[in-house]
Design a protein around this motif. Structure first.
Motif, PDB file in Angstrom:
ATOM      1  N   ASP A 143       0.823  -1.216   0.000  1.00 36.66           N
ATOM      2  CA  ASP A 143       0.000   0.000   0.000  1.00 36.66           C
ATOM      3  C   ASP A 143       0.848   1.253   0.000  1.00 36.66           C
ATOM      4  N   THR A 146       1.633   2.056  -3.472  1.00 30.74           N
ATOM      5  CA  THR A 146       0.544   2.307  -4.430  1.00 30.74           C
ATOM      6  C   THR A 146      -0.287   3.531  -4.074  1.00 30.74           C
ATOM      7  N   THR A 147      -0.092   4.126  -2.902  1.00 24.60           N
ATOM      8  CA  THR A 147      -0.862   5.336  -2.591  1.00 24.60           C
ATOM      9  C   THR A 147      -0.022   6.599  -2.648  1.00 24.60           C
ATOM     10  N   LEU A 148       1.290   6.447  -2.855  1.00 26.08           N
ATOM     11  CA  LEU A 148       2.141   7.636  -2.919  1.00 26.08           C
ATOM     12  C   LEU A 148       1.951   8.348  -4.252  1.00 26.08           C
ATOM     13  N   PRO A 149       1.958   9.704  -4.240  1.00 22.16           N
ATOM     14  CA  PRO A 149       1.845  10.405  -5.521  1.00 22.16           C
ATOM     15  C   PRO A 149       2.988  10.025  -6.449  1.00 22.16           C
ATOM     16  N   PHE A 150       2.764  10.112  -7.727  1.00 28.54           N
ATOM     17  CA  PHE A 150       3.677   9.767  -8.813  1.00 28.54           C
ATOM     18  C   PHE A 150       3.928   8.266  -8.893  1.00 28.54           C
ATOM     19  N   LEU A 151       4.110   7.617  -7.727  1.00 29.60           N
ATOM     20  CA  LEU A 151       4.346   6.184  -7.765  1.00 29.60           C
ATOM     21  C   LEU A 151       3.061   5.447  -8.147  1.00 29.60           C
ATOM     22  N   GLN A 152       1.897   5.994  -7.706  1.00 30.17           N
ATOM     23  CA  GLN A 152       0.621   5.309  -7.973  1.00 30.17           C
ATOM     24  C   GLN A 152       0.370   5.122  -9.478  1.00 30.17           C
ATOM     25  N   PRO A 153       0.373   6.195 -10.287  1.00 30.71           N
ATOM     26  CA  PRO A 153       0.132   5.956 -11.712  1.00 30.71           C
ATOM     27  C   PRO A 153       1.252   5.195 -12.385  1.00 30.71           C
ATOM     28  N   ARG A 156       0.910   1.484 -11.663  1.00 31.05           N
ATOM     29  CA  ARG A 156      -0.251   1.001 -12.410  1.00 31.05           C
ATOM     30  C   ARG A 156       0.114   0.774 -13.877  1.00 31.05           C
ATOM     31  N   ARG A 162      -2.126  -3.318  -6.237  1.00 31.25           N
ATOM     32  CA  ARG A 162      -2.040  -3.223  -4.789  1.00 31.25           C
ATOM     33  C   ARG A 162      -2.150  -4.610  -4.178  1.00 31.25           C
ATOM     34  N   CYS A 164      -3.587  -7.056  -2.164  1.00 23.05           N
ATOM     35  CA  CYS A 164      -4.747  -7.427  -1.357  1.00 23.05           C
ATOM     36  C   CYS A 164      -5.288  -8.713  -1.945  1.00 23.05           C
ATOM     37  N   ASN A 167      -7.234  -8.742  -5.389  1.00 28.62           N
ATOM     38  CA  ASN A 167      -6.451  -8.550  -6.610  1.00 28.62           C
ATOM     39  C   ASN A 167      -5.681  -9.809  -6.964  1.00 28.62           C
TER      40      ASN A 167
END
Lengths: 320, 378
Positions: A143, A146-153, A156, A162, A164, A167
């Protein structure tokens, strides 16, 4: 004498400058470019300049994503970097790639280390390059990434999802290769003095996942990644306010600033073990003691693989 | 009226609240074209080009004692199914009005339906009730909790409406209540807050975030309502979502809107400031939906209702953007449609790959196909 004939006064005309047509004005100002604009009137609209800007931002992306958002075109852009890290920077030696099936689902279980998840990237790169079927594993990322800015997109686009159970199950049921790091934050942010001691494997979630989807578990050990960012101290009071799970102090970071994030060029070994097939019914996923036992078997297998590689390893940087 | 008996071959009757709204009118037209249902629309006014056989009854859910009105109409009409679509679908600055209509209105309609003994209900909800959260799985299934931000009063009203719906189902266990959670609708002719956001002139985005969006085609939405109506046993929650996802940035690319990326801690305040000053299209707390994904899985609706979306998110977005942008664009929509068709085909192929956990044969038929590994005794 001839009389001069009176000349009729010209009718009164207001002295207006005849307006230049728009084409003439453009022709004077832009020359040849005006012809282009005349042929493409849409480019005189400000929205089309926005379009061009948006298209520029999208130059490496495609609209053809899979349902998790993996963008093949965008991932390809980063390929040279990973190839450089794999072949030149860490000179990865990969063994046991034949243990990864040519098709069908499998759960790759990897030990985690090295502050930033370079180990996962290298395992993925190695399998996709050295496996005859060019299989592309999909990582279940923590997590915190996957929730940090720039790293999230970015993650992906690279095809990571993520971590869980939902998924993982969806991917495995679609017969994909799924890679997990059951140690999680405890593994990636462990102290240098604890290197190569595999931490507790979460709560066995990955075993439940494998049992429910009847996937074989493939243990993978990564040796060499523990030394790329040796954590000397990990003050939580610095990490918390920044939203990071930890704030690592290494010999180079934060002393050298961003340059301290350059990992040490150690020699890496990635060993892929024989698949472990618990051969249990999916109902056993609901029996914690049995799940724990399978977890322990996988953990000790990976620990043994690490230990045997460490015993043969010579110099940290050359491996001889 | 005394002694009136419906003919033995009477068509089943459906009452549609909000049947003159965008989706309601579409649904009513499609249903009337079939000719198998007797349709009564309960709304403020009949929609333009409503088929002649559709009857209209006046209903204003904002008037006091509206539950009595609904009860009276339901008693007179005796519908077999009540489809509740009435509500506002864009955030209003008048949050009290929206609350009265979306939340209390639903409470009143369901209360009246219980008294009037309606046996089947279909309720309109949205996938936004799951909430956009960083820890959402890539696909939210119906079992997932409703975790929308309570500060976002627009979505909170939808969550409350669903709670009223659930209470109704608890009080009337014999009734069949289908809650359809629709993914965000995107249609060029519907000037809701999403189109207004996407059209700009500028769009606020979160710096470093680009969530995946689902865009549902209105034809697919109307089709889902028809399917729910055709399934007599439809009970419980169903996600009505398209296949495929489209990042927010790509949607803005199609609409030709420049984005203003702000750091997320600033963006919530900026969004709220824009909302209260009348510039913005949604309250600040609603900005979660441009930060984190809220993508719903449609497997249950596929399986139980037989719902098969015909347009992917990308195709829907292209269609809407193309219709909104008449001229002055540097994007070739013909080429984009080709791309979208090819992408939809590939997506279909990907989804066709073996799914559902196969049950093993007596000798472990499925395990035999997998690489032989060490077997562990338990």
């Amino acid at each position: 004498m001839s009389q001069l004939k009176p000349v009729a006064a010209p009718p009164f005309v207001p002295s207006l400058v005849p307006p230049a047509s728009e084409e003439d004005l453009l022709q004077n100002l832009l020359g040849e470019a005006s012809k282009l604009l005349a042929a493409h009137p849409e480019f005189t609209s400000p929205r089309s300049w926005v379009d061009l800007w948006n298209l520029f931002l999208h130059r490496n992306q495609s609209l053809d994503l899979d349902d998790f958002g993996y963008d093949e075109a965008a991932a390809k852009v980063w390929h040279p970097l990973f190839d450089f890290l794999y072949r030149v920077w860490w000179r990865v030696t990969l063994s046991g790639v034949e243990n990864v099936p040519n098709e069908g689902r499998a759960l790759l279980v990897i030990n985690h280390s090295g502050v930033l998840p370079w180990d996962g990237a290298m395992v993925k790169h190695g399998i996709s390059h050295e496996h005859p079927a060019r299989r592309r594993a999909r990582m279940l990322a923590l997590d915190m990434f996957t929730t940090l800015p720039f790293l999230q997109p970015w993650l992906r686009q690279m095809g990571e999802v993520r971590a869980c159970p939902e998924n993982g199950e969806r991917l495995l049921l679609r017969d994909e290769l799924v890679a997990v790091f059951p140690e999680g934050v405890k593994g990636v942010g462990k102290y240098f003095r604890d290197r190569y001691r595999v931490a507790r494997f979460g709560r066995g979630g990955f075993v439940r996942l494998a049992l429910r989807t009847r996937s074989p578990i493939i243990p993978i050990s990564v040796v060499g990644a523990e030394e790329i960012h040796p954590i000397i101290f990990r003050p939580d009071f610095l990490g918390r306010p920044l939203g990071f799970p930890y704030f690592p102090i290494t010999p180079t970071f934060p002393l050298l600033g961003a340059a301290g994030l350059i990992p040490a060029p150690t020699k890496w070994w990635i060993d892929i073990g024989k698949p472990i097939d618990p051969g249990l019914d999916p109902d056993f996923a609901e029996r914690p003691m049995i799940v724990n036992e399978v977890t322990d078997v996988v953990r000790s297998t990976i620990q043994q693989m690490i230990d045997s590689r460490l015993a043969r390893r010579g110099n940290l940087f050359t491996g001889e | 009226m005394v002694g009136f008996k419906p003919a033995a071959t009477a068509r089943p009757r459906v009452a549609v609240t909000g049947g003159s709204g965008y989706l309601g009118a579409r649904f009513v037209r499609a249903l009337a074209a079939r000719g198998t249902w007797d349709i009564v629309v309960l709304d403020l006014a009949p929609a333009a080009n409503t088929p002649a056989e559709v009857r209209h009854r006046f209903l204003d859910l904002n008037l006091p004692h509206s539950d009595g009105t609904v009860y009276k109409i339901l008693k007179e009409e005796r519908p077999d199914v009540l489809v509740h679509l009435a509500g506002v679908r864009s955030p209003l600055r008048d949050a009290v009005y929206a609350h009265e209509l979306n939340s209390i209105g639903t409470l009143n309609v369901f209360g009246a339906a219980g008294e009037a003994d309606v046996k089947r209900l279909i309720h309109y909800s949205t996938t936004m009730v799951y909430g956009a959260r960083g820890d959402n799985p890539a696909f939210l299934s119906e079992e997932h909790l409703m975790r929308a931000d309570v500060a976002d009063h627009f979505v909170r009203d939808s969550v409350e409406a669903e709670r009223h719906c659930r209470d109704f189902a608890r009080r009337h266990p014999e009734a069949r209540v289908a809650v359809l959670r629709f993914a965000p609708l995107l249609a060029a002719e519907r000037r809701d807050y999403r189109i207004r956001y996407l059209e700009g002139p500028v769009a606020l985005t979160m710096l470093g975030y680009d969530p995946l969006m689902q865009w549902l085609h209105p034809d697919d939405a109307s089709e889902a309502l028809l399917r729910a109506l055709d399934t007599p046993g439809a009970h419980g929650t169903f996600n009505i979502a398209p296949d495929g996802v489209l990042p927010l940035s790509s949607t803005l690319l199609l609409f030709g809107t420049p984005s203003i990326p702000l750091p997320h801690n600033v963006a919530y305040f900026a969004g709220e400031a824009a909302w209260v000053t009348g510039v913005g299209t949604a309250p600040g707390a609603h900005a979660h939906y441009i930060r984190f994904p809220c993508v719903a899985a449609n497997e249950k609706a596929r399986k139980v209702l037989g719902f098969a979306p015909r347009k992917t998110s990308l195709e829907t977005a292209i269609e809407a953007a193309r219709a909104r942008r008449s001229s002055g664009r540097a994007i070739d929509f013909d080429a984009l449609e080709e791309i979208a068709r090819a992408a939809a085909y590939r997506l279909e192929q990907r989804m066709k790959r073996p799914a559902a956990p196969t049950t093993p044969g007596p000798d472990g038929g499925e395990t035999a196909a997998r690489p032989a590994g060490t077997r562990m005794a338990s």
